[in-house]
Design a protein around this motif. Structure first.
Motif, PDB file in Angstrom:
ATOM      1  N   GLU A 184      21.250  16.824  -8.159  1.00 51.48           N
ATOM      2  CA  GLU A 184      22.298  17.436  -8.973  1.00 51.48           C
ATOM      3  C   GLU A 184      21.770  17.670 -10.393  1.00 51.48           C
ATOM      4  O   GLU A 184      20.835  16.993 -10.834  1.00 51.48           O
ATOM      5  CB  GLU A 184      23.527  16.523  -9.022  1.00 51.48           C
ATOM      6  CG  GLU A 184      24.150  16.226  -7.669  1.00 51.48           C
ATOM      7  CD  GLU A 184      24.754  17.459  -7.016  1.00 51.48           C
ATOM      8  OE1 GLU A 184      25.064  18.419  -7.767  1.00 51.48           O
ATOM      9  OE2 GLU A 184      24.899  17.482  -5.785  1.00 51.48           O
ATOM     10  N   SER A 185      22.376  18.598 -11.115  1.00 53.69           N
ATOM     11  CA  SER A 185      21.946  18.904 -12.487  1.00 53.69           C
ATOM     12  C   SER A 185      21.988  17.661 -13.370  1.00 53.69           C
ATOM     13  O   SER A 185      21.085  17.432 -14.186  1.00 53.69           O
ATOM     14  CB  SER A 185      22.828  19.999 -13.087  1.00 53.69           C
ATOM     15  OG  SER A 185      22.695  21.191 -12.363  1.00 53.69           O
ATOM     16  N   SER A 186      23.030  16.851 -13.205  1.00 56.37           N
ATOM     17  CA  SER A 186      23.161  15.635 -14.023  1.00 56.37           C
ATOM     18  C   SER A 186      22.040  14.649 -13.710  1.00 56.37           C
ATOM     19  O   SER A 186      21.514  13.974 -14.611  1.00 56.37           O
ATOM     20  CB  SER A 186      24.510  14.978 -13.777  1.00 56.37           C
ATOM     21  OG  SER A 186      24.684  14.665 -12.401  1.00 56.37           O
ATOM     22  N   GLU A 187      21.643  14.575 -12.428  1.00 56.79           N
ATOM     23  CA  GLU A 187      20.558  13.667 -12.049  1.00 56.79           C
ATOM     24  C   GLU A 187      19.230  14.137 -12.636  1.00 56.79           C
ATOM     25  O   GLU A 187      18.444  13.337 -13.144  1.00 56.79           O
ATOM     26  CB  GLU A 187      20.466  13.588 -10.519  1.00 56.79           C
ATOM     27  CG  GLU A 187      21.630  12.891  -9.854  1.00 56.79           C
ATOM     28  CD  GLU A 187      21.569  12.973  -8.346  1.00 56.79           C
ATOM     29  OE1 GLU A 187      21.870  11.955  -7.684  1.00 56.79           O
ATOM     30  OE2 GLU A 187      21.203  14.040  -7.815  1.00 56.79           O
ATOM     31  N   LYS A 188      18.987  15.446 -12.560  1.00 52.94           N
ATOM     32  CA  LYS A 188      17.738  15.984 -13.119  1.00 52.94           C
ATOM     33  C   LYS A 188      17.670  15.752 -14.629  1.00 52.94           C
ATOM     34  O   LYS A 188      16.616  15.410 -15.161  1.00 52.94           O
ATOM     35  CB  LYS A 188      17.620  17.478 -12.789  1.00 52.94           C
ATOM     36  CG  LYS A 188      17.280  17.760 -11.351  1.00 52.94           C
ATOM     37  CD  LYS A 188      16.955  19.219 -11.102  1.00 52.94           C
ATOM     38  CE  LYS A 188      18.186  20.037 -10.882  1.00 52.94           C
ATOM     39  NZ  LYS A 188      17.894  21.406 -10.403  1.00 52.94           N
ATOM     40  N   ALA A 189      18.805  15.947 -15.314  1.00 52.20           N
ATOM     41  CA  ALA A 189      18.838  15.732 -16.766  1.00 52.20           C
ATOM     42  C   ALA A 189      18.559  14.264 -17.094  1.00 52.20           C
ATOM     43  O   ALA A 189      17.802  13.949 -18.030  1.00 52.20           O
ATOM     44  CB  ALA A 189      20.187  16.163 -17.323  1.00 52.20           C
TER      45      ALA A 189
ATOM     46  N   GLN B  16       5.084  16.438 -24.438  1.00 51.16           N
ATOM     47  CA  GLN B  16       6.535  16.475 -24.241  1.00 51.16           C
ATOM     48  C   GLN B  16       7.021  17.876 -23.859  1.00 51.16           C
ATOM     49  O   GLN B  16       8.226  18.109 -23.781  1.00 51.16           O
ATOM     50  CB  GLN B  16       7.250  16.027 -25.530  1.00 51.16           C
ATOM     51  CG  GLN B  16       7.023  14.581 -25.911  1.00 51.16           C
ATOM     52  CD  GLN B  16       7.865  13.626 -25.058  1.00 51.16           C
ATOM     53  OE1 GLN B  16       8.523  14.040 -24.126  1.00 51.16           O
ATOM     54  NE2 GLN B  16       7.829  12.343 -25.396  1.00 51.16           N
ATOM     55  N   SER B  17       6.085  18.802 -23.593  1.00 49.35           N
ATOM     56  CA  SER B  17       6.490  20.168 -23.249  1.00 49.35           C
ATOM     57  C   SER B  17       7.015  20.231 -21.813  1.00 49.35           C
ATOM     58  O   SER B  17       6.801  19.328 -21.010  1.00 49.35           O
ATOM     59  CB  SER B  17       5.319  21.140 -23.416  1.00 49.35           C
ATOM     60  OG  SER B  17       4.308  20.845 -22.462  1.00 49.35           O
ATOM     61  N   ALA B  18       7.662  21.355 -21.496  1.00 48.06           N
ATOM     62  CA  ALA B  18       8.267  21.525 -20.167  1.00 48.06           C
ATOM     63  C   ALA B  18       7.220  21.520 -19.060  1.00 48.06           C
ATOM     64  O   ALA B  18       7.477  21.074 -17.949  1.00 48.06           O
ATOM     65  CB  ALA B  18       9.063  22.830 -20.128  1.00 48.06           C
TER      66      ALA B  18
ATOM     67  N   LEU C  54      15.343  12.881 -19.262  1.00 54.08           N
ATOM     68  CA  LEU C  54      15.477  12.096 -20.492  1.00 54.08           C
ATOM     69  C   LEU C  54      14.722  10.777 -20.389  1.00 54.08           C
ATOM     70  O   LEU C  54      14.044  10.355 -21.332  1.00 54.08           O
ATOM     71  CB  LEU C  54      16.958  11.844 -20.779  1.00 54.08           C
ATOM     72  CG  LEU C  54      17.752  13.037 -21.343  1.00 54.08           C
ATOM     73  CD1 LEU C  54      19.240  12.703 -21.375  1.00 54.08           C
ATOM     74  CD2 LEU C  54      17.250  13.403 -22.733  1.00 54.08           C
ATOM     75  N   ALA C  55      14.846  10.119 -19.223  1.00 56.97           N
ATOM     76  CA  ALA C  55      14.149   8.847 -19.019  1.00 56.97           C
ATOM     77  C   ALA C  55      12.639   9.045 -19.071  1.00 56.97           C
ATOM     78  O   ALA C  55      11.908   8.228 -19.643  1.00 56.97           O
ATOM     79  CB  ALA C  55      14.567   8.234 -17.682  1.00 56.97           C
ATOM     80  N   PHE C  56      12.168  10.167 -18.499  1.00 56.58           N
ATOM     81  CA  PHE C  56      10.739  10.437 -18.472  1.00 56.58           C
ATOM     82  C   PHE C  56      10.224  10.696 -19.896  1.00 56.58           C
ATOM     83  O   PHE C  56       9.147  10.214 -20.280  1.00 56.58           O
ATOM     84  CB  PHE C  56      10.467  11.644 -17.577  1.00 56.58           C
ATOM     85  CG  PHE C  56       9.007  11.900 -17.310  1.00 56.58           C
ATOM     86  CD1 PHE C  56       8.225  10.968 -16.637  1.00 56.58           C
ATOM     87  CD2 PHE C  56       8.407  13.084 -17.736  1.00 56.58           C
ATOM     88  CE1 PHE C  56       6.881  11.215 -16.402  1.00 56.58           C
ATOM     89  CE2 PHE C  56       7.077  13.332 -17.508  1.00 56.58           C
ATOM     90  CZ  PHE C  56       6.300  12.398 -16.823  1.00 56.58           C
ATOM     91  N   ARG C  57      11.003  11.429 -20.699  1.00 53.64           N
ATOM     92  CA  ARG C  57      10.608  11.688 -22.081  1.00 53.64           C
ATOM     93  C   ARG C  57      10.572  10.379 -22.878  1.00 53.64           C
ATOM     94  O   ARG C  57       9.703  10.166 -23.722  1.00 53.64           O
ATOM     95  CB  ARG C  57      11.571  12.671 -22.737  1.00 53.64           C
ATOM     96  CG  ARG C  57      11.427  14.100 -22.247  1.00 53.64           C
ATOM     97  CD  ARG C  57      12.405  15.032 -22.942  1.00 53.64           C
ATOM     98  NE  ARG C  57      12.329  16.377 -22.430  1.00 53.64           N
ATOM     99  CZ  ARG C  57      11.437  17.280 -22.826  1.00 53.64           C
ATOM    100  NH1 ARG C  57      10.547  16.953 -23.747  1.00 53.64           N
ATOM    101  NH2 ARG C  57      11.436  18.494 -22.301  1.00 53.64           N
ATOM    102  N   ALA C  58      11.538   9.500 -22.578  1.00 55.74           N
ATOM    103  CA  ALA C  58      11.572   8.217 -23.281  1.00 55.74           C
ATOM    104  C   ALA C  58      10.342   7.377 -22.944  1.00 55.74           C
ATOM    105  O   ALA C  58       9.761   6.722 -23.815  1.00 55.74           O
ATOM    106  CB  ALA C  58      12.845   7.456 -22.905  1.00 55.74           C
TER     107      ALA C  58
ATOM    108  N   GLY D   3       6.665  18.203 -17.375  1.00 59.05           N
ATOM    109  CA  GLY D   3       7.923  17.571 -16.994  1.00 59.05           C
ATOM    110  C   GLY D   3       7.752  16.575 -15.866  1.00 59.05           C
ATOM    111  O   GLY D   3       6.703  16.501 -15.206  1.00 59.05           O
ATOM    112  N   TRP D   4       8.816  15.826 -15.621  1.00 60.42           N
ATOM    113  CA  TRP D   4       8.779  14.771 -14.605  1.00 60.42           C
ATOM    114  C   TRP D   4       8.455  15.313 -13.210  1.00 60.42           C
ATOM    115  O   TRP D   4       7.765  14.664 -12.419  1.00 60.42           O
ATOM    116  CB  TRP D   4      10.124  14.043 -14.565  1.00 60.42           C
ATOM    117  CG  TRP D   4      11.263  14.918 -14.099  1.00 60.42           C
ATOM    118  CD1 TRP D   4      12.039  15.726 -14.855  1.00 60.42           C
ATOM    119  CD2 TRP D   4      11.715  15.068 -12.760  1.00 60.42           C
ATOM    120  NE1 TRP D   4      12.955  16.391 -14.085  1.00 60.42           N
ATOM    121  CE2 TRP D   4      12.779  15.990 -12.769  1.00 60.42           C
ATOM    122  CE3 TRP D   4      11.337  14.511 -11.537  1.00 60.42           C
ATOM    123  CZ2 TRP D   4      13.459  16.379 -11.621  1.00 60.42           C
ATOM    124  CZ3 TRP D   4      12.011  14.891 -10.393  1.00 60.42           C
ATOM    125  CH2 TRP D   4      13.058  15.816 -10.432  1.00 60.42           C
TER     126      TRP D   4
END
Length: 538
Positions: free
Chosen positions: A197-202, A245-247, A206-210, A250-251
């Motif tokens: 889901e979009s919320s799960e991907k977001a 941190q670029s796209a 965020l966790a991966f960026r952290a 990504g994770w």
């Protein structure tokens, strides 16, 4: 979901129209017949991509139908005005509510004009480079100047498309090969993303960026203190390292799926294909509407293939359409003959006319080699191995070559109902001869039972002569009256009854006759079948 596909000028397909089955479409044909090309064309029109890259970045002069290209250059040599070859791939969709808003319109090739939802991808000369194209063509070349072509991708509403329409989800699984070294190709990553889901991907993003931020501030801190003392930048600013941190970092590009705790890329190729298929056809919310599978039988044992086909049948949801290429009769029979699309010489024919009863019949006998009928130029149906062996022998005696050298495939029905086999031959529209025993019945009554499954000059049935015995063995003995010679060929003593021995040892008797150097006369119905299937030609 897909109602019709039209392909013009793309590789094997000069102008082909396909009306697919709403559920399973099984593409069969000889090697290089165009099965994979059909899936490639469908993928191009639905996604605007090929091999995971935009079509415009992959343009190739060999995309164009070579007959079109050859005719174009011949016409130019003769001074005739002629338009440059183009490619056009149209996908007509069923008229459903979700397609109405963005894909509906009348900008398609249907005559008379018809409004419906769909997409069209065209590869056409770029009018901005008209002068450069002419200069190229005036040189001594037979290669199209694809550098001056453009890809035009639009809905039937004439609205430009820049990404796959969200109303159409697709998945492509190539069981023949793995496209990237770690086994996680563009299509698999897309499927994994579709299952979140979009919320799960977001949240994961965020966790991966952290995590990367913590790597920079904590674990790279000491290294950055040392690097800050190094000279090198023009304005003497300190150097440092930081996590990307670029796209592009990504994770989803950093994770690797595991199968039984083994990295996906190190799992067996059959296992990888099965996982991709399961992800593509997953639960209803994220299932792809169009699933394309290349040769699912590759890298799988018979047992594993049977399991995979069970999964495919179980996972298929309402409104999902599958396109599957195969060289396996088992795949074809199990998923249903009514879904067969026969690809040859840039054209596609279907088997939609096969009755549901016959489709069900072959589903229960998935091991029968139906593909031999589909792929043969002409074929002969015989009742069993002994008939097959003797037909080959008598054919060689009469034509002085093997049947296959004349493009004739001899297929043993091995107990299958003749009517079912003839129905397939009828649907294929191919020249077919069938041989059968009279079983003590009047041959004319046996022929009447077959009705329109027989067609003079195309499908004929040849039956052993009444009064010459009910089966093949007495028919052979009736036309080979030298008892001593036949016993010598078969190695049978005077004490044995010749017909009884042959009947009890059908295959052994046939093999000994096939290997004999002595002349053996063929029963008349064999001779007639040989003359028919070769159209009387030597």
């Amino acid at each position: 979901m897909i109602e019709k596909i039209r392909i013009k000028g793309y590789r094997k397909f000069r102008d082909a129209t396909i009306v697919p089955n709403p559920r399973f479409n099984i593409l069969v044909g000889e090697n290089a017949a165009g099965k994979s090309t059909l899936l490639e064309a469908l993928s191009l029109a639905l996604t605007g991509r090929i091999n995971g890259r935009p079509a415009s970045e992959e343009l190739n002069p060999y995309w164009f139908n070579q007959d079109d290209v050859s005719d174009f250059f011949k016409a130019r040599e003769q001074g005739k005005p002629v338009a440059l070859p183009e490619i056009q791939i149209e996908v007509f969709l069923v008229d459903r509510e979700e397609f109405q808003r963005n894909l509906y319109g009348a900008h398609n090739s249907t005559i008379p004009t018809r409004e419906c939802p769909g997409v069209c991808l065209r590869v056409i000369p770029n009018p901005d480079y008209k002068g450069e194209i002419e200069l190229h063509l005036d040189s001594d070349t037979s290669i199209l100047p694809v550098d001056y072509y453009m890809v035009e991708w639009r809905s039937f509403g004439d609205v430009p498309l820049f990404a796959r329409p969200k109303e159409i989800t697709t998945a492509i699984i190539d069981s023949r090969t793995i496209r990237s070294t770690n086994g996680v190709d563009f299509h698999l990553r897309q499927m994994l993303s579709d299952h979140l889901e979009s919320s799960e991907k977001a949240a994961v993003s965020l966790a991966f960026r952290a995590v990367k931020e913590r790597m920079t501030t904590e674990h790279l801190n000491e290294i950055n203190q040392r690097m800050g003392t190094l000279a090198g930048s023009l304005d003497e600013q300190p150097l440092s390292l930081a996590m990307d941190q670029s796209a592009r970092a990504g994770w989803d590009s950093s994770i690797v799926p595991h199968v039984a705790e083994v990295p996906f890329g190190m799992a067996g190729q059959g296992q990888q294909a099965a996982v991709k298929i399961a992800l593509a056809m997953g639960h209803k919310a994220s299932a792809a509407q169009v699933v394309m599978i290349e040769e699912p039988e590759n890298h799988l044992s018979h047992t594993s293939l049977n399991k995979l086909l069970h999964h495919i049948e179980d996972l298929a949801v309402e409104g999902q359409q599958l396109f599957i290429t195969t060289h396996s009769s088992f795949v074809l029979n199990r998923l249903g003959m009514d879904g067969l699309l026969f690809v040859t010489n840039g054209q596609i024919s279907s088997m939609a006319s096969v009755s549901p009863e016959t489709v069900s019949y072959f589903k229960k006998l998935p091991g029968y080699d139906t593909l031999r009928m589909v792929l043969a130029d002409r074929f002969v149906l015989v009742e069993g191995p002994s008939d097959e062996i003797l037909f080959e022998r008598f054919y060689r005696d009469i034509k002085h070559k093997f049947p296959i050298q004349d493009g004739v495939d001899v297929i043993s029905m091995r107990g299958l109902a003749l009517k079912r086999s003839l129905e397939l031959a009828q649907a294929l529209g191919k020249r077919c001869a069938a041989l059968r025993d009279n079983d003590g019945k009047d041959p004319e009554s046996l022929l009447e039972e077959l009705g329109d499954l027989r067609e003079p000059g195309l499908r004929e049935v040849f039956i052993g002569k009444q009064g010459f015995g009910q089966t093949l063995e007495p028919q052979v003995l009736k036309v080979n009256t030298d008892d001593h010679l036949m016993r010598q060929i078969l190695g049978v003593t005077e004490r044995a009854v010749l017909e009884t021995w042959m009947t009890n040892n059908k295959t052994d008797a046939a093999l000994k006759i096939a290997e004999a150097t002595e002349n053996v006369t063929a029963p008349q119905y064999f001779i007639k079948a040989i003359e028919f299937i070769t159209d009387g030609n030597g």
